[in-house]
Structures are given as C-alpha cells and as structure tokens.
Write a protein that holds these residues in place. Sequence first.
Motif, short mmCIF file in Angstrom:
data_model
loop_
_atom_site.label_atom_id
_atom_site.label_comp_id
_atom_site.label_asym_id
_atom_site.label_seq_id
_atom_site.Cartn_x
_atom_site.Cartn_y
_atom_site.Cartn_z
N PRO A 1 3.18 -4.24 6.63
CA PRO A 1 2.75 -3.00 6.24
C PRO A 1 1.48 -2.78 7.00
N HIS A 2 1.17 -3.35 7.31
CA HIS A 2 -0.56 -3.22 8.51
C HIS A 2 -0.24 -2.49 9.35
N LEU A 3 1.41 -3.14 10.16
CA LEU A 3 1.38 -2.19 11.65
C LEU A 3 2.16 -0.60 11.38
N LYS A 4 2.46 -0.37 10.26
CA LYS A 4 2.68 0.71 10.59
C LYS A 4 1.63 1.92 9.46
N ASN A 5 0.13 1.35 9.42
CA ASN A 5 -1.08 2.31 9.90
C ASN A 5 -1.49 3.55 10.22
N ASP A 6 -0.51 4.21 11.01
CA ASP A 6 -0.36 5.22 12.42
C ASP A 6 0.99 6.24 11.62
N VAL A 7 1.59 5.56 10.74
CA VAL A 7 2.97 6.15 10.35
C VAL A 7 2.13 7.15 8.84
N ARG A 8 2.66 8.33 8.90
CA ARG A 8 2.09 9.20 7.74
C ARG A 8 3.07 8.67 6.48
N SER A 9 2.10 8.72 5.45
CA SER A 9 2.94 8.27 4.15
C SER A 9 2.23 8.84 2.88
N VAL A 10 3.34 9.19 1.70
CA VAL A 10 2.65 9.54 0.54
C VAL A 10 1.92 8.94 -0.29
N PHE A 11 1.00 9.32 -0.91
CA PHE A 11 -0.02 7.95 -1.72
C PHE A 11 0.01 9.31 -3.24
N ILE A 12 -0.29 8.95 -4.23
CA ILE A 12 -0.71 9.04 -5.32
C ILE A 12 -2.25 9.29 -6.23
N GLU A 13 -2.77 10.35 -6.20
CA GLU A 13 -4.51 10.52 -6.20
C GLU A 13 -4.49 10.59 -8.14
N ILE A 14 -5.55 9.26 -8.50
CA ILE A 14 -5.08 8.92 -9.83
C ILE A 14 -6.83 9.24 -9.84
N LYS A 15 -6.66 9.98 -10.66
CA LYS A 15 -8.38 10.74 -11.38
C LYS A 15 -8.71 10.24 -12.97
N THR A 16 -9.44 10.25 -13.36
CA THR A 16 -9.76 9.93 -14.71
C THR A 16 -11.45 10.14 -15.28
N ALA A 17 -10.60 9.73 -16.29
CA ALA A 17 -12.19 10.90 -17.54
C ALA A 17 -13.60 10.54 -17.28
N SER A 18 -13.32 9.31 -17.08
CA SER A 18 -15.23 8.59 -16.15
C SER A 18 -15.59 9.03 -15.10
N GLY A 19 -14.37 9.42 -14.11
CA GLY A 19 -14.88 10.27 -13.17
C GLY A 19 -14.54 8.93 -11.82
N ARG A 20 -13.32 7.87 -12.05
CA ARG A 20 -12.75 7.41 -11.35
C ARG A 20 -11.73 7.66 -10.56
N GLY A 21 -11.49 7.10 -9.60
CA GLY A 21 -10.18 7.42 -8.67
C GLY A 21 -9.83 6.69 -8.09
N ALA A 42 0.25 -3.55 -25.17
CA ALA A 42 0.85 -2.09 -24.92
C ALA A 42 0.61 -1.83 -23.49
N ARG A 43 -0.06 -2.99 -22.94
CA ARG A 43 -0.94 -2.30 -21.47
C ARG A 43 0.59 -2.68 -20.61
N ALA A 44 0.86 -2.39 -19.54
CA ALA A 44 1.91 -2.53 -18.32
C ALA A 44 1.64 -2.25 -17.49
N LEU A 45 2.18 -3.20 -16.11
CA LEU A 45 2.31 -2.23 -14.48
C LEU A 45 2.86 -1.55 -14.65
N LYS A 46 2.39 -0.12 -14.08
CA LYS A 46 3.59 1.07 -14.00
C LYS A 46 4.05 0.92 -12.44
N ARG A 47 4.73 1.74 -12.47
CA ARG A 47 4.30 1.85 -10.93
C ARG A 47 3.82 3.64 -11.04
N ALA A 48 2.84 3.59 -9.97
CA ALA A 48 1.96 4.52 -9.72
C ALA A 48 2.70 6.49 -9.54
N ARG A 49 3.57 6.45 -9.51
CA ARG A 49 4.31 7.87 -9.74
C ARG A 49 4.81 7.83 -11.10
N ASP A 50 4.84 6.71 -12.14
CA ASP A 50 5.08 6.87 -13.15
C ASP A 50 4.48 7.47 -14.12
#
Length: 113
Positions: A1-21, A42-50
């Motif tokens: 994927p590093h060759l695609k860094n000049d291509v525009r992509s969609v991202f999810i920005e997550i902000k938390t109560a402690s101020g982390r992002g 209860a901990r599980a890996l989830k896609r950012a979109r979910d």
Amino acid sequence: PHLKNDVRSVFIEIKTASGRGLTLTPDHLIMAMPCGEESPDARALKRARDIVVGECVVSVSGEDEVVSLAKTQGHGVYSVVTAERSGYIVVNQIVSSSFAFYHELPNHYYHFH
C-alpha cells in the motif's frame, strides 16, 4: 500500500474522552469493548468503521470512551509489520492491530517466514 500514498483515501478519526485521537482506514482493526466491562474476554478487534460513540477503545492505561467519530479524506496509507508476535501496536497510547480485515492469518504468515 505504500505506493498508493499519493491517492486520496477515506479515514475514520476517533477521539476519546482522555483527549487521545487516532486516524485509521475504515477496515483497520482496533481493540474495543463495551465501557465498564470488566472481563478481558469483552475486548475484541473491530474495524474502525464499526466503532460507535460511547464504546470504549483499549488504551495503555485501560478503557477510554469514544466521544466522537468523523469520516475524513487524506493521503498516507501504511501497513505496519513488526517483530511483535501478537500483531498488536500502540498508537497515541491506543491499542490497535497492525492489520486490516484479518488479524491472525497475516500475523502468522509474517512470523512463519
């Protein structure tokens, strides 16, 4: 994927109560759980979109409630491959995976070779 860094992509920005992002691709995996859940199971890996507001992500200091989510566009898609056998990484003190879609299979592949 590093060759695609000049291509525009969609991202999810997550902000938390402690101020982390954290900004990830929609299919990137992040460790999440219902807030207040004591069981490590209860901990599980989830896609950012979910991820949803009010849910908790796992940080180096414990759970951290998600207070906002935003869909953005930008450049810079990277795949992180580490020597860490678990495949987990910590970014801005938030536990994530170095993979999108699947975690276990590619992680085993990288450590098999």
